[in-house]
Design a protein around this motif. Structure first.
Motif, PDB file in Angstrom:
ATOM      1  N   VAL A  18       0.857  -1.195   0.000  1.00 40.92           N
ATOM      2  CA  VAL A  18       0.000   0.000   0.000  1.00 40.92           C
ATOM      3  C   VAL A  18       0.892   1.244   0.000  1.00 40.92           C
ATOM      4  N   GLY A  19       0.629   2.148  -0.935  1.00 49.26           N
ATOM      5  CA  GLY A  19       1.571   3.245  -1.177  1.00 49.26           C
ATOM      6  C   GLY A  19       2.708   2.738  -2.051  1.00 49.26           C
ATOM      7  N   GLY A  20       2.400   1.721  -2.832  1.00 47.08           N
ATOM      8  CA  GLY A  20       3.425   0.938  -3.547  1.00 47.08           C
ATOM      9  C   GLY A  20       4.083   1.642  -4.714  1.00 47.08           C
ATOM     10  N   TYR A  21       3.613   2.861  -5.057  1.00 41.08           N
ATOM     11  CA  TYR A  21       4.330   3.638  -6.072  1.00 41.08           C
ATOM     12  C   TYR A  21       4.824   4.975  -5.480  1.00 41.08           C
ATOM     13  N   GLY A  22       4.863   5.073  -4.141  1.00 43.04           N
ATOM     14  CA  GLY A  22       5.428   6.259  -3.474  1.00 43.04           C
ATOM     15  C   GLY A  22       6.939   6.137  -3.361  1.00 43.04           C
ATOM     16  N   ALA A  23       7.560   7.128  -2.690  1.00 47.18           N
ATOM     17  CA  ALA A  23       9.036   7.164  -2.606  1.00 47.18           C
ATOM     18  C   ALA A  23       9.592   5.913  -1.928  1.00 47.18           C
ATOM     19  N   GLY A  44      -2.755   2.024  -4.162  1.00 48.43           N
ATOM     20  CA  GLY A  44      -2.820   3.449  -3.839  1.00 48.43           C
ATOM     21  C   GLY A  44      -4.161   3.974  -4.312  1.00 48.43           C
ATOM     22  N   ARG A  45      -4.395   5.291  -4.095  1.00 49.03           N
ATOM     23  CA  ARG A  45      -5.714   5.842  -4.439  1.00 49.03           C
ATOM     24  C   ARG A  45      -5.876   6.080  -5.929  1.00 49.03           C
ATOM     25  N   ASP A  46      -4.756   6.149  -6.648  1.00 44.38           N
ATOM     26  CA  ASP A  46      -4.814   6.360  -8.100  1.00 44.38           C
ATOM     27  C   ASP A  46      -4.903   4.984  -8.785  1.00 44.38           C
ATOM     28  N   GLY A  47      -6.165   4.588  -9.077  1.00 44.61           N
ATOM     29  CA  GLY A  47      -6.402   3.239  -9.597  1.00 44.61           C
ATOM     30  C   GLY A  47      -5.633   2.958 -10.874  1.00 44.61           C
ATOM     31  N   ASP A  59      -7.666   2.565  -0.436  1.00 39.92           N
ATOM     32  CA  ASP A  59      -7.592   3.821   0.323  1.00 39.92           C
ATOM     33  C   ASP A  59      -7.542   3.460   1.799  1.00 39.92           C
ATOM     34  N   VAL A  60      -6.468   3.856   2.470  1.00 40.11           N
ATOM     35  CA  VAL A  60      -6.313   3.454   3.881  1.00 40.11           C
ATOM     36  C   VAL A  60      -7.228   4.230   4.832  1.00 40.11           C
ATOM     37  N   THR A  61      -7.956   5.226   4.303  1.00 39.33           N
ATOM     38  CA  THR A  61      -8.920   5.921   5.167  1.00 39.33           C
ATOM     39  C   THR A  61     -10.272   5.187   5.172  1.00 39.33           C
ATOM     40  N   CYS A  82       2.961   1.286   3.367  1.00 41.33           N
ATOM     41  CA  CYS A  82       3.953   2.340   3.069  1.00 41.33           C
ATOM     42  C   CYS A  82       3.286   3.699   3.017  1.00 41.33           C
ATOM     43  N   VAL A  83       2.210   3.849   3.737  1.00 38.66           N
ATOM     44  CA  VAL A  83       1.572   5.147   3.945  1.00 38.66           C
ATOM     45  C   VAL A  83       0.875   5.027   5.288  1.00 38.66           C
ATOM     46  N   GLU A  84       0.786   6.159   6.002  1.00 37.02           N
ATOM     47  CA  GLU A  84       0.243   6.078   7.355  1.00 37.02           C
ATOM     48  C   GLU A  84      -1.286   6.167   7.336  1.00 37.02           C
ATOM     49  N   ALA A 135      14.134   5.272  10.747  1.00 36.70           N
ATOM     50  CA  ALA A 135      13.807   5.785  12.091  1.00 36.70           C
ATOM     51  C   ALA A 135      12.301   5.980  12.179  1.00 36.70           C
ATOM     52  N   PRO A 136      11.563   5.052  12.735  1.00 40.21           N
ATOM     53  CA  PRO A 136      12.048   3.895  13.473  1.00 40.21           C
ATOM     54  C   PRO A 136      12.489   2.783  12.528  1.00 40.21           C
ATOM     55  N   GLY A 137      13.228   1.852  13.057  1.00 39.19           N
ATOM     56  CA  GLY A 137      13.663   0.683  12.288  1.00 39.19           C
ATOM     57  C   GLY A 137      15.118   0.403  12.604  1.00 39.19           C
ATOM     58  N   ARG A 167      14.809  13.791  -2.416  1.00 36.29           N
ATOM     59  CA  ARG A 167      13.396  14.051  -2.731  1.00 36.29           C
ATOM     60  C   ARG A 167      12.527  13.137  -1.881  1.00 36.29           C
ATOM     61  N   HIS A 168      12.275  13.584  -0.628  1.00 39.58           N
ATOM     62  CA  HIS A 168      11.454  12.784   0.270  1.00 39.58           C
ATOM     63  C   HIS A 168      10.017  12.787  -0.240  1.00 39.58           C
ATOM     64  N   GLY A 169       9.298  11.694   0.009  1.00 41.86           N
ATOM     65  CA  GLY A 169       7.910  11.603  -0.435  1.00 41.86           C
ATOM     66  C   GLY A 169       7.022  12.582   0.311  1.00 41.86           C
ATOM     67  N   ALA A 170       5.857  12.912  -0.303  1.00 34.78           N
ATOM     68  CA  ALA A 170       4.945  13.892   0.299  1.00 34.78           C
ATOM     69  C   ALA A 170       4.470  13.428   1.677  1.00 34.78           C
ATOM     70  N   ASP A 171       4.192  12.125   1.814  1.00 38.12           N
ATOM     71  CA  ASP A 171       3.650  11.657   3.096  1.00 38.12           C
ATOM     72  C   ASP A 171       4.713  11.720   4.195  1.00 38.12           C
ATOM     73  N   ARG A 174       4.972  15.410   5.107  1.00 33.28           N
ATOM     74  CA  ARG A 174       3.781  15.758   5.905  1.00 33.28           C
ATOM     75  C   ARG A 174       3.965  15.315   7.356  1.00 33.28           C
ATOM     76  N   TRP A 175       4.498  14.102   7.528  1.00 30.94           N
ATOM     77  CA  TRP A 175       4.702  13.567   8.887  1.00 30.94           C
ATOM     78  C   TRP A 175       5.662  14.472   9.666  1.00 30.94           C
ATOM     79  N   THR A 176       6.754  14.871   9.019  1.00 30.79           N
ATOM     80  CA  THR A 176       7.766  15.698   9.694  1.00 30.79           C
ATOM     81  C   THR A 176       7.171  17.055  10.066  1.00 30.79           C
ATOM     82  N   VAL A 296      16.541   3.155   1.623  1.00 28.35           N
ATOM     83  CA  VAL A 296      16.930   2.215   2.673  1.00 28.35           C
ATOM     84  C   VAL A 296      15.696   1.806   3.500  1.00 28.35           C
ATOM     85  N   THR A 297      14.777   2.752   3.723  1.00 24.45           N
ATOM     86  CA  THR A 297      13.522   2.386   4.404  1.00 24.45           C
ATOM     87  C   THR A 297      12.799   1.295   3.611  1.00 24.45           C
ATOM     88  N   GLY A 298      12.742   1.486   2.291  1.00 21.97           N
ATOM     89  CA  GLY A 298      12.086   0.493   1.432  1.00 21.97           C
ATOM     90  C   GLY A 298      12.794  -0.854   1.489  1.00 21.97           C
TER      91      GLY A 298
HETATM   92  N1  LIG Z   1      10.124   4.200   9.288  1.00 22.04           N
HETATM   93  C1  LIG Z   1      10.842   5.047   8.561  1.00 22.04           C
HETATM   94  O1  LIG Z   1      12.050   5.168   8.711  1.00 22.04           O
HETATM   95  C2  LIG Z   1      10.194   5.865   7.481  1.00 22.04           C
HETATM   96  C3  LIG Z   1      11.021   6.505   6.553  1.00 22.04           C
HETATM   97  C4  LIG Z   1      10.416   7.222   5.516  1.00 22.04           C
HETATM   98  C5  LIG Z   1       9.035   7.317   5.456  1.00 22.04           C
HETATM   99  N2  LIG Z   1       8.291   6.713   6.412  1.00 22.04           N
HETATM  100  C6  LIG Z   1       6.825   6.809   6.357  1.00 22.04           C
HETATM  101  O2  LIG Z   1       6.422   6.191   5.151  1.00 22.04           O
HETATM  102  C7  LIG Z   1       5.272   6.808   4.639  1.00 22.04           C
HETATM  103  C8  LIG Z   1       5.428   7.021   3.126  1.00 22.04           C
HETATM  104  O3  LIG Z   1       6.493   7.904   2.857  1.00 22.04           O
HETATM  105  P1  LIG Z   1       6.867   8.243   1.345  1.00 22.04           P
HETATM  106  O4  LIG Z   1       8.066   9.102   1.423  1.00 22.04           O
HETATM  107  O5  LIG Z   1       6.960   7.000   0.530  1.00 22.04           O
HETATM  108  O6  LIG Z   1       5.578   9.087   0.889  1.00 22.04           O
HETATM  109  P2  LIG Z   1       4.982   9.252  -0.569  1.00 22.04           P
HETATM  110  O7  LIG Z   1       6.033   9.274  -1.619  1.00 22.04           O
HETATM  111  O8  LIG Z   1       4.039  10.414  -0.452  1.00 22.04           O
HETATM  112  O9  LIG Z   1       4.136   7.907  -0.800  1.00 22.04           O
HETATM  113  C9  LIG Z   1       2.886   7.707  -0.244  1.00 22.04           C
HETATM  114  C10 LIG Z   1       2.162   6.685  -1.112  1.00 22.04           C
HETATM  115  O10 LIG Z   1       0.930   6.335  -0.487  1.00 22.04           O
HETATM  116  C11 LIG Z   1      -0.176   6.558  -1.361  1.00 22.04           C
HETATM  117  N3  LIG Z   1      -1.269   7.059  -0.544  1.00 22.04           N
HETATM  118  C12 LIG Z   1      -1.411   8.302   0.008  1.00 22.04           C
HETATM  119  N4  LIG Z   1      -2.569   8.361   0.691  1.00 22.04           N
HETATM  120  C13 LIG Z   1      -3.158   7.141   0.582  1.00 22.04           C
HETATM  121  C14 LIG Z   1      -4.363   6.582   1.058  1.00 22.04           C
HETATM  122  N5  LIG Z   1      -5.247   7.317   1.788  1.00 22.04           N
HETATM  123  N6  LIG Z   1      -4.653   5.298   0.763  1.00 22.04           N
HETATM  124  C15 LIG Z   1      -3.791   4.552   0.013  1.00 22.04           C
HETATM  125  N7  LIG Z   1      -2.640   5.027  -0.479  1.00 22.04           N
HETATM  126  C16 LIG Z   1      -2.330   6.304  -0.198  1.00 22.04           C
HETATM  127  C17 LIG Z   1       0.326   7.568  -2.377  1.00 22.04           C
HETATM  128  O11 LIG Z   1      -0.327   7.427  -3.635  1.00 22.04           O
HETATM  129  P3  LIG Z   1      -1.743   8.168  -3.890  1.00 22.04           P
HETATM  130  O12 LIG Z   1      -1.581   9.592  -3.413  1.00 22.04           O
HETATM  131  O13 LIG Z   1      -1.933   8.051  -5.382  1.00 22.04           O
HETATM  132  O14 LIG Z   1      -2.774   7.417  -3.119  1.00 22.04           O
HETATM  133  C18 LIG Z   1       1.792   7.163  -2.508  1.00 22.04           C
HETATM  134  O15 LIG Z   1       1.934   6.082  -3.391  1.00 22.04           O
HETATM  135  C19 LIG Z   1       5.083   8.071   5.470  1.00 22.04           C
HETATM  136  O16 LIG Z   1       4.001   7.858   6.363  1.00 22.04           O
HETATM  137  C20 LIG Z   1       6.363   8.248   6.235  1.00 22.04           C
HETATM  138  O17 LIG Z   1       6.178   8.852   7.494  1.00 22.04           O
HETATM  139  C21 LIG Z   1       8.826   5.974   7.408  1.00 22.04           C
END
Ligand SMILES: NC(=O)c1ccc[n+]([C@@H]2O[C@H](COP(=O)([O-])OP(=O)(O)OC[C@H]3O[C@@H](n4cnc5c(N)ncnc54)[C@H](OP(=O)(O)O)[C@@H]3O)[C@@H](O)[C@H]2O)c1
Length: 354
Positions: A18-23, A44-47, A59-61, A82-84, A135-137, A167-171, A174-176, A296-298
């Motif tokens: 889930v979030g499988g095409y994010g960063a 992810g939400r983009d089918g 959609d995780v909501t 891979c999304v909160e 972090a965590p991990g 280029r950190h992902g948007a999610d 957002r968390w930071t 590395v998180t991935g």
């Molecule tokens: N443990 C660690 O060390 C660590 C490190 C880095 C990141 N993280 C956490 O990992 C998460 C992802 O980070 P990222 O950098 O990969 O963010 P990102 O690039 O924004 O990726 C988020 C992905 O989730 C999808 N998504 C967003 N909202 C969703 C929803 N409601 N339902 C299903 N899919 C959804 C997005 O696609 P769509 O918008 O198309 O749905 C996108 O594919 C964050 O929560 C971050 O805090 C943890």
């Protein structure tokens, strides 16, 4: 890359990322697809985007809708988050169905809510692994090593340096931003980080410091953050001190700040983490340096998932540092993915607040 042969000793079934095409998620998807060909579905939400990778819209909501997707697919063995999500509803939906969960989330409240599903997981024969990532991990795993090196720490200080040019992902941004508004409960600390000199790092609410007192029994744990750019670190935490960043609790301000931070690329993509353990006059430190914290998180999430599918941890909800089979993960990443491990025992510069 080795293809893992399953059906012989491992768990069969598909892997939903889930979030499988994010960063982070794209690394998880690609790494697992190399090991388990034909079994990985990005979600992810983009089918349309998910389907292009052979995946599904989720959609995780919407936990009920998520459950329907799982029931429709019929053969999902593990969900990698891979999304909160907003709460523990998605984890519950998976675990009740006997589907394993790997969660890279970093919010203490959410990790506690999933940990409370331990009995649900045990009853269904499912496993959830939490604290997965950098972090965590990896911070949790280094903390465990430093803790053991001093024979049980009285105090742990964790330091995280992130590359502001990555280029950190948007999610993740957002968390930071969201947590810049949290109350500060500890002091900054100057800590040497291999390859980055001595840095001032500022208390930041990563979940490792919340979890480790319970899993390792260390009474005092603090995690601090700095960026590779010294001016950006100084500016960010000076702004936090003014209280202005408390406005980041408001969704509109949070969206604006997330966009602004994602546009800043002042440094590089190197990251570093360090765990200092102290007990009486004993001190041990373990550090790790690398490039691309999203990558590395991935990778960490992919290795944890592989361990789950090849018969690793017992049913229940576990943090990564509670699973002996994953204790060597930093060494595996060092051998196979170019991160570097450092032992800094007796390094007095890291031992005291200044
Ligand atoms: N443990 C660690 O060390 C660590 C490190 C880095 C990141 N993280 C956490 O990992 C998460 C992802 O980070 P990222 O950098 O990969 O963010 P990102 O690039 O924004 O990726 C988020 C992905 O989730 C999808 N998504 C967003 N909202 C969703 C929803 N409601 N339902 C299903 N899919 C959804 C997005 O696609 P769509 O918008 O198309 O749905 C996108 O594919 C964050 O929560 C971050 O805090 C943890």
């Amino acid at each position: 890359m080795t293809t893992v042969k399953t059906g012989e000793s491992g768990i069969a079934g598909r892997i939903l990322v889930v979030g499988g095409y994010g960063a982070v998620g794209e690394v998880v998807t690609a790494t697992l697809a190399g090991w388990f060909p034909g079994r990985v579905l990005p979600g992810g939400r983009d089918g349309a985007r998910a389907r292009r990778g052979g995946g599904v819209r989720v959609d995780v909501t919407d936990a009920d809708g998520f459950g329907q997707v799982l029931d429709g697919l019929g053969d999902v063995a593990v969900v990698v988050l891979c999304v909160e999500p907003p709460d523990s509803g998605i984890a519950r939906t998976c675990l009740e169905r006997g589907i394993h969960v790997v969660d890279i989330g970093a919010t203490p409240r959410l990790l506690d809510a999933v940990a409370a599903l331990h009995d649900t997981a045990v009853n269904a024969g499912a496993t959830a692994v939490l604290s997965v990532g950098v972090a965590p991990g990896l911070t949790n795993l280094l903390a465990r090593r430093a803790h053991e090196a001093v024979g049980g720490a009285a105090r742990l200080d964790l330091t995280v340096l992130l590359g502001s040019g990555e280029r950190h992902g948007a999610d993740a941004v957002r968390w930071t931003v969201e947590h810049l508004a949290d109350p500060v409960t500890a002091r900054p600390r100057r800590t040497p980080l291999p390859g980055h000199g001595t840095r001032t790092a500022h208390p930041f609410p990563f979940s490792d410091q919340h979890t480790l007192p319970g899993t390792l029994g260390v009474p005092q744990v603090t995690t601090r953050l700095c960026l590779d750019s010294r001016p950006l670190t100084a500016t960010l935490f000076a702004l936090r001190r003014t209280g202005l960043l408390r406005a980041a609790r408001r969704p509109r301000v949070q969206r604006l700040l997330t966009g602004a931070f994602r546009g800043v690329h002042l440094g590089g993509d190197a990251f570093a983490i360090r765990a200092d353990a102290t007990r009486d006059d004993r001190h041990a430190a373990r550090a790790l340096t690398g490039r691309g914290q999203s990558r590395v998180t991935g990778l960490v999430a992919a290795y944890v998932t592989r361990d789950l599918l090849t018969g690793g941890p017992p049913p229940g909800v576990h943090h990564i540092e509670q699973l002996p089979a994953l204790a060597d993960l930093p060494d595996t990443l060092a051998a196979e993915h170019g991160i570097t491990l450092h032992s800094l025992d007796g390094d007095p510069d890291g031992a005291a607040d200044r």
